[in-house]
Design an enzyme around this catalytic site. Sequence first.
Site, PDB file in Angstrom:
ATOM      1  N   HIS A  43      -1.155   0.207  -9.924  1.00 21.32           N
ATOM      2  CA  HIS A  43      -1.907  -0.774  -9.129  1.00 21.32           C
ATOM      3  C   HIS A  43      -2.485  -1.872 -10.027  1.00 21.32           C
ATOM      4  O   HIS A  43      -3.695  -2.139 -10.014  1.00 21.32           O
ATOM      5  CB  HIS A  43      -3.015  -0.105  -8.327  1.00 21.32           C
ATOM      6  CG  HIS A  43      -3.258  -0.788  -7.013  1.00 21.32           C
ATOM      7  ND1 HIS A  43      -3.414  -0.121  -5.820  1.00 21.32           N
ATOM      8  CD2 HIS A  43      -3.363  -2.107  -6.700  1.00 21.32           C
ATOM      9  CE1 HIS A  43      -3.620  -0.982  -4.835  1.00 21.32           C
ATOM     10  NE2 HIS A  43      -3.590  -2.199  -5.349  1.00 21.32           N
ATOM     11  N   GLU A  95      -3.469   7.309  -4.032  1.00 23.33           N
ATOM     12  CA  GLU A  95      -3.321   7.079  -5.470  1.00 23.33           C
ATOM     13  C   GLU A  95      -4.601   7.261  -6.281  1.00 23.33           C
ATOM     14  O   GLU A  95      -4.550   7.413  -7.510  1.00 23.33           O
ATOM     15  CB  GLU A  95      -2.784   5.666  -5.705  1.00 23.33           C
ATOM     16  CG  GLU A  95      -3.730   4.578  -5.242  1.00 23.33           C
ATOM     17  CD  GLU A  95      -3.079   3.199  -5.225  1.00 23.33           C
ATOM     18  OE1 GLU A  95      -3.756   2.240  -5.603  1.00 23.33           O
ATOM     19  OE2 GLU A  95      -1.912   3.091  -4.822  1.00 23.33           O
ATOM     20  N   ASP A 137       3.881  -0.422  -7.163  1.00 22.95           N
ATOM     21  CA  ASP A 137       2.589  -0.586  -7.823  1.00 22.95           C
ATOM     22  C   ASP A 137       1.518   0.203  -7.096  1.00 22.95           C
ATOM     23  O   ASP A 137       0.355   0.191  -7.495  1.00 22.95           O
ATOM     24  CB  ASP A 137       2.217  -2.084  -7.843  1.00 22.95           C
ATOM     25  CG  ASP A 137       0.985  -2.383  -8.673  1.00 22.95           C
ATOM     26  OD1 ASP A 137       0.927  -1.916  -9.835  1.00 22.95           O
ATOM     27  OD2 ASP A 137       0.074  -3.077  -8.177  1.00 22.95           O
ATOM     28  N   ARG A 195       0.852  -1.187   0.000  1.00 20.24           N
ATOM     29  CA  ARG A 195       0.000   0.000   0.000  1.00 20.24           C
ATOM     30  C   ARG A 195       0.887   1.236   0.000  1.00 20.24           C
ATOM     31  O   ARG A 195       1.888   1.312   0.703  1.00 20.24           O
ATOM     32  CB  ARG A 195      -0.929   0.017   1.219  1.00 20.24           C
ATOM     33  CG  ARG A 195      -2.118  -0.928   1.118  1.00 20.24           C
ATOM     34  CD  ARG A 195      -3.076  -0.518   0.007  1.00 20.24           C
ATOM     35  NE  ARG A 195      -4.255  -1.358  -0.061  1.00 20.24           N
ATOM     36  CZ  ARG A 195      -4.369  -2.430  -0.845  1.00 20.24           C
ATOM     37  NH1 ARG A 195      -3.333  -2.791  -1.587  1.00 20.24           N
ATOM     38  NH2 ARG A 195      -5.494  -3.129  -0.890  1.00 20.24           N
TER      39      ARG A 195
END
Length: 341
Positions: free
Chosen positions: A299, A265, A260, A236
């Site tokens: 992500h 985000e 990622d 995260r």
Amino acid sequence: MAFKIIAYGVEPYEEHLYGELNKYGYELTLVNDLLTADNGDLAKGFDGVLLFVNCLADRANLEKFNEFGIKYVFTRTAGFNHIDLQAASDFGMKVARVPAYSPNAIAELAVSLGTSLSRHTVYTTGRTATLNFQVTETMFSHEIRKSTVGIVGTGHIGCVEAELYKGLGAKLLGYDIFQSEFAKKLVEFKELDELLAESDIVSLHLPYFPGKNENFVGEEFISKMKDGAILINTARGELVDEAAVIKAIKSGKLDGFGADVLTDEARFFGKDFSDGSAFPDATIKELVELYPKVLITPHVAAMTDEAVSNMISTSFDNFNTAINGEDLGRAEVQLPEPAVK
């Protein structure tokens, strides 16, 4: 009458899976957009809501769902920090997740980012893509089999990553409050400071608990890492202080950063700023501009056929279990959640 589910954040390329995996005969409505402050009203008339990462399941939306009579707010992700658990508890809602959909999907991306940065592959292919085939000092690198990889968080995903790196011949170190017998077969457990001092690649697989472990990786954490090490975050974004990473990349303390996930985000993942439109975060923009020492994916670690199928089918199973009044087991998320120390 069929149980009605509205699923937010469903990409067009995965829509067919919802029909193919709908063995319980749910009445499904698929929404391409994530749940935001503006589209919660779409859930009116439904029995259950199915969320994805970065959906805004805050108190305002949950209060709205409660007014609609919705008592099942589930997420097809392992993480659940996008859901206000206190609000869900206040409204008597059940919250469930998918504890494990495909640890391989996340672990494979973590290894891909780590090995690409270690071998400077993106730097090199970026040059040849412009027809520049000169060899530079930057292309010189270590072999993974001569490297030490430190895995912070040795649950399902961390253990799969350890297996993958072990197959490449790397030395594996691990840090976790809970040291499973399976993980002990793969990694040598160390205190965190020891792991950081000895690892060429440090990979994060920790859960994020809002208000408890933000910026777990900051300047102090990075200062304890081996000079020239690589940091990978597929857990995260809120776990990492990106400003500290920028400072470390620019000073040479870190040789690379792969992620990622990024802090907050939802403001930019899934959106296109390549036309020059204003980017909402100067720090993140500066981080991205450190490419190719910094590699960011939006992500997408779980975007594999197996992972997405497992997310959907397990979520459908969760709804069926809850509707029948059965125990959701590890899938159910309740207050209080333990703090990470």
